[in-house]
Design an enzyme around this catalytic site. Sequence first.
Site, PDB file in Angstrom:
ATOM      1  N   HIS A  99       5.123   5.940  11.201  1.00  0.00           N
ATOM      2  CA  HIS A  99       6.381   5.204  11.036  1.00  0.00           C
ATOM      3  C   HIS A  99       7.606   6.114  11.111  1.00  0.00           C
ATOM      4  CE1 HIS A  99       5.633   1.017  10.319  1.00  0.00           C
ATOM      5  NE2 HIS A  99       4.846   1.202   9.278  1.00  0.00           N
ATOM      6  N   MET A 128       5.108   2.733   1.649  1.00  0.00           N
ATOM      7  CA  MET A 128       6.374   2.405   2.314  1.00  0.00           C
ATOM      8  C   MET A 128       6.924   3.661   2.967  1.00  0.00           C
ATOM      9  SD  MET A 128       8.620   0.259   3.193  1.00  0.00           S
ATOM     10  CE  MET A 128      10.014   0.731   4.203  1.00  0.00           C
ATOM     11  N   GLU A 129       7.315   3.509   4.251  1.00  0.00           N
ATOM     12  CA  GLU A 129       7.643   4.636   5.112  1.00  0.00           C
ATOM     13  C   GLU A 129       9.057   5.169   4.954  1.00  0.00           C
ATOM     14  OE1 GLU A 129       8.327   0.846   7.694  1.00  0.00           O
ATOM     15  OE2 GLU A 129       6.938   1.522   6.141  1.00  0.00           O
ATOM     16  N   ASN A 130       9.659   5.074   3.776  1.00  0.00           N
ATOM     17  CA  ASN A 130      11.009   5.602   3.581  1.00  0.00           C
ATOM     18  C   ASN A 130      11.118   6.992   4.213  1.00  0.00           C
ATOM     19  OD1 ASN A 130      11.429   3.361   1.606  1.00  0.00           O
ATOM     20  ND2 ASN A 130      10.044   4.604   0.373  1.00  0.00           N
ATOM     21  N   GLU A 162       1.872   5.781   7.568  1.00  0.00           N
ATOM     22  CA  GLU A 162       3.260   5.993   7.146  1.00  0.00           C
ATOM     23  C   GLU A 162       3.915   7.144   7.909  1.00  0.00           C
ATOM     24  OE1 GLU A 162       2.385   2.828   5.151  1.00  0.00           O
ATOM     25  OE2 GLU A 162       4.418   3.624   5.369  1.00  0.00           O
ATOM     26  N   GLY A 188       0.821  -1.196   0.000  1.00  0.00           N
ATOM     27  CA  GLY A 188       0.000   0.000   0.000  1.00  0.00           C
ATOM     28  C   GLY A 188       0.857   1.247   0.000  1.00  0.00           C
TER      29      GLY A 188
END
Length: 1010
Positions: A431, A393-395, A428, A391
């Site tokens: 995160h 990504m918490e980069n 996110e 869904g």
Amino acid sequence: MPPVSQSREVLTAMDSGQPLSTLSFGRKNGCFVPKNVALILAALFLGSLLATGLLVYYYATPHRVDNAQSSSLTTPLEASSLVPSTAGIIGTPPPTVDTTDEIIETTTTQAPPVKKTIDVRLPRSIMPIRYVVRLQPLINGNYSILGSVEVTMKILEPTKNITMHMADIISKNDTVKIKRADDPSAPAVPINEQKYDVDREFYIAMLDKELMKDEQYVLSMDFEGYLNDQLKGFYRSSYTDEDGEKKMLATTQFQATDARRAFPCFDEPALKAEFEIYLARETNMSAISNMPRIDTMPIDDQPGWVWDHFNTSVPMSTYLVAFVVSDFEHINSTANNNTLFRVWARKSAIDQAEYAKQIGPDITTYFENYFSIPFPLPKQDMIALPDFSAGAMENWGLITYRETALLYDAAVSSASSKQRVAAVVAHELAHQWFGDLVTPSWWTDLWLNEGFASYLENLGVDSVHPSWKMMEQFLVDDLHAVFALDCLESSHPISVPVGHPDEIGAIFDRISYNKGASIIRMMNHFLSEPTLQKGLTNYLNNFTYDSAEQDDLWRFLTAQAQSDGTLPADLTVKEIMDTWTLQMGYPVINVTVNSDGSAKLTQERFLMVKNPNSTDTHNYMWWVPISYTTEDSADFNNTQPSLWMSQTDSTKMIESGMPTSSDQWVIFNIQQTGYYKVNYNLNNWKQIIRQLNEDHTKIDVSNRAQIIDDALDLARAGLLNYEITMDVISYLGKETEYVPWRTALVNLGYVKNMLSRTGAYGSFKRYMISLLEPLYQKVGFVDKQTDPHLDQLIRVQATAWMCKLNYKDCVDRAVNLFGQWMNGTANKSIVSTNLKSSVYCAAVAQGSEAEWNFLWKEYMASNVASEKKTMMSSLGCSKELWILSGYLTRSFKAGGGVRKQDVASVFAGIARNEHGRDLAWNYLRNNWKRITEYYSSGLFTLGRLVEYATTKFNSQLMLEEVTRFRDRNLGDLKSSRRTVDQSVERTKNNIAWMDAHYDEIENWLSKKGF
């Protein structure tokens, strides 16, 4: 976050176009020998008669396999121990050996080989300090990545080896240099040999002399990689612009173990380092990374190309590094005083980014206040990608999303789509503190990332949309959803030891996310919210830019709780929570109310079906926070536990405080804050039923949902009579709240699935129509976007069910609206945003090829991802098998019109359809090899396809089929193995349900006149 990829990316031979099946590793400056030639030479050396037979087999009658799977440059098919690493020069590929007609498919009819147990962890002798990474992705060329890396390392223990992760990369061994960081002009440390460990994806430099403890060295290397199309590592994506032109972009997805596919690195979460990124791009594109760009400079001798240089990052894990090269546009917000927010999307979709731009800064500010810790980066980019496996990504500083999870168009998207965007954005952003600022030391504690983000997302959304009542919705979306999984013997603990990437991928599931969130919610209530917040802040401050384990968190929460007096001095959070994280499952608390005002409580593990042949001998017991309220002094606000059942308490007595009159009720687990179910003696159930029918509002809405979910699950498990359970839900005609209704319909959906091909289905359908008709009449078919959010959601539930039950008014209205749109007498807006799913599905189901083709054409033309998703699912509602078959075929084919990330949605829609479920299952079985090759990265998808196909299985024949499928394909399941095992167990449970309850349900329906 997405699971680990499930098979190797097939690399091309770069400039030459040489098929990779012809290449294997050679020593430095050595030759490259094809695998089949090596096998033949070995056979000739043995000089046996078998060698002649093999020669004839391989050369006289070569076998061509259309879908044979090649291995990557760094991962040859034979999974052996150590092989020398590739020694090429960028732009000079190995010589071409054309043997494309001689690819031999390995047999799959034999039992898979025994999996070797290997330690995949890196040696502890080296700690990375800083990376300088330079990458030039040839997005509009041959998809090569020309790269270099410099890693500054601190030596923790003397060593003569440097071991790093590397996968799907050609290392340029002649360029590898190792020098002292404090004296770069000094001679390089001599390298004796460079090797590659296939099983561990290790690059190993074996040195001539020992590196000294506490000294720092710099390893530099040039390499060549590949922009794959498997949605992992550094990969390529594309879209078609408004002029019909195909546009390419390059993006990343590194969690959990795929940073090593972009550049050689120490790819473990605890090994944090600073990153200085340089990205080369063409001047008509832009590049973004975790940190702001600080400089752009032309590339010598490459007109039209520039280097973007990004500021050095804070210390972070490799899996959080990210970069995107695209021609996207962005919109900005400075609503958060500390952080520049930018939302990126395709030019034709950038107007759909306004909602995310609006809520992102506000939610960030909320979390800054919640944690009392400012967001540590100067900017936050959020980008909507056409192709993305998860869904989002918490980069850190560059969050990547599917378009459905970030973009929202009020004129086209539904209320549930808006809620999804808000929830994923909040998840996110949470995160950025829990996962990015402080990271689990190893994937065993993945739940610390995902559980906290899944819990905190609800608080984040609630801060911008309090009327959505997210903590009420939490019950049905998170708690009840994971109850359905954690009641299986094939579940797993939240905290589970993992090593191999396949094992890591397997725990990206509802246990880590939903159960993790549920037990954190439970902690919030037994510790109190202020205690939990302060404990979390202390934990995050202590481990900033570092990694931690769950015991570290328990220690900080215990200290805060004992300081605040919310936990007894002789009890620790670890003692309580280990019973919830180190063992799987959850208890049912059996309550027997006595006439003298006392009550007896017992705890036992709740299993949907108890297997008499189970080999699990563990004694499951928990520390259970017990809260309750009584009819004569009802208080549904105080969720602090009145008492605890300890891990050694199989029985607990409450000596007083219970109703002394048999005509009063007691309700345990206030607001269902505890992660457990409750069963009562018969009289208490009858008093609860009485109250629900007299005035259901006297019971809190969360507890109404709890009572419904507990009763239906207890009946399904054989612990409560279905007659009592059906009496519990008989009050629903008066219910107006979304969460109790949604809870009931999810559970009754199981009964519908079990009865759908039986003689009792007609009676059940009439019963469901009688139950839903008052709600349907109240909320109406006509949608009003000005209605409260939860009213819109409950209308969707009512219309979806009534149309599926072929309720005439619903079907007629849906078909009429679709017909007006299709015939051109009205535009698409005639179908309201919230009812599109019901209208499209009903029209396709009642229609013919013309309706299906019309909706497919509209799907292909739509520019809004959430609408495309609705159309994809609705196209699976057709009753024509030949249409569904064609839809399946084109969905699993590259270029068929369905993106790889969306195929599971198509498959699920067909599998849910009574006319398509057998087709879906047979397609999956007959094409499994091709599907696994198409989904070589695995994502979440492979196991879920089996789950979707087998959800309604409830016969011995079906059990034999799914068991045979699992056993035949063990070697391909990898991280999907647990999900497939759960499908087998669910099928067994469905059979048990049919045996135990079919007659009971049929008789009850007959007795009630249905």
